[in-house]
Design an enzyme around this catalytic site. Structure first.
Site, mmCIF file in Angstrom:
data_model
loop_
_atom_site.group_PDB
_atom_site.id
_atom_site.type_symbol
_atom_site.label_atom_id
_atom_site.label_comp_id
_atom_site.label_asym_id
_atom_site.label_seq_id
_atom_site.Cartn_x
_atom_site.Cartn_y
_atom_site.Cartn_z
ATOM 1 N N GLY A 1 0.830 -1.195 0.000
ATOM 2 C CA GLY A 1 0.000 0.000 0.000
ATOM 3 C C GLY A 1 0.868 1.250 0.000
ATOM 4 C CB CYS A 2 0.215 4.636 1.297
ATOM 5 S SG CYS A 2 1.062 6.198 1.571
ATOM 6 C CG PHE A 3 5.938 4.881 -0.799
ATOM 7 C CD1 PHE A 3 5.444 6.108 -0.431
ATOM 8 C CD2 PHE A 3 6.509 4.761 -2.057
ATOM 9 C CE1 PHE A 3 5.502 7.202 -1.277
ATOM 10 C CE2 PHE A 3 6.577 5.845 -2.918
ATOM 11 C CZ PHE A 3 6.070 7.069 -2.532
#
Length: 155
Positions: free
Chosen positions: A10-12
């Site tokens: 997902g969002c890093f």
């Protein structure tokens, strides 16, 4: 001595923060991998057209933390049954993926995934692929939560 793990969950921003907290992790770099464009930008990756995932490169001391422990942490911090999304973040760039570096890592991933799969009623959607080029994300993405302590992430 240090080794690397390349993971996408997902969002890093949240993935980076989660792995920075693991004892034995030396550094975590946010970036892009798994796509077809060289030196992609955040804006390009966000279109979904490059094929890249937002990912992290985890540099770790194997005498302090094992690759297996990092893979287990990976499965704890996100929902590996979601396809091309994590929470409200939707798109192929937010897919669950492990990019292995060598046969030993590939074997560890297979073993841990088999164990993890038993914990879910839905199939594991995590992509498992050999690592390719890893492109460092723009500087404003690195250590995002240290720079923006009030920021929110869904991981």
């Amino acid at each position: 001595m240090q080794e690397s793990a390349v993971l996408a969950a997902g969002c890093f921003w949240g993935v980076e923060a989660a792995f920075r907290a693991v004892p034995g992790v030396l550094d975590v770099v946010s970036g892009y991998t798994g796509g077809k464009r060289e030196h992609p930008t955040y804006e390009q990756v966000c279109t979904g057209a490059t094929g890249h995932a937002e990912a992290v490169q985890v540099l770790f001391d194997p005498s302090r933390v094992s690759y297996e422990a990092l893979v287990r942490k990976f499965f704890q911090i996100h929902d590996p049954t979601q396809v091309n999304r994590q929470g409200p973040d939707v798109g192929t760039q937010y897919r669950s993926a492990i990019f292995y570096l060598g046969e030993e890592q590939k074997e560890v991933v297979a073993r841990v995934m088999e164990e993890v799969a038993a914990q879910y009623s839905a199939p594991i959607a995590t992509e498992v692929s050999p690592a390719g080029p890893f492109w460092r994300a723009e500087e404003y993405h690195q250590r995002y939560f240290e720079k923006h302590p009030d920021a929110v992430c869904h991981i």
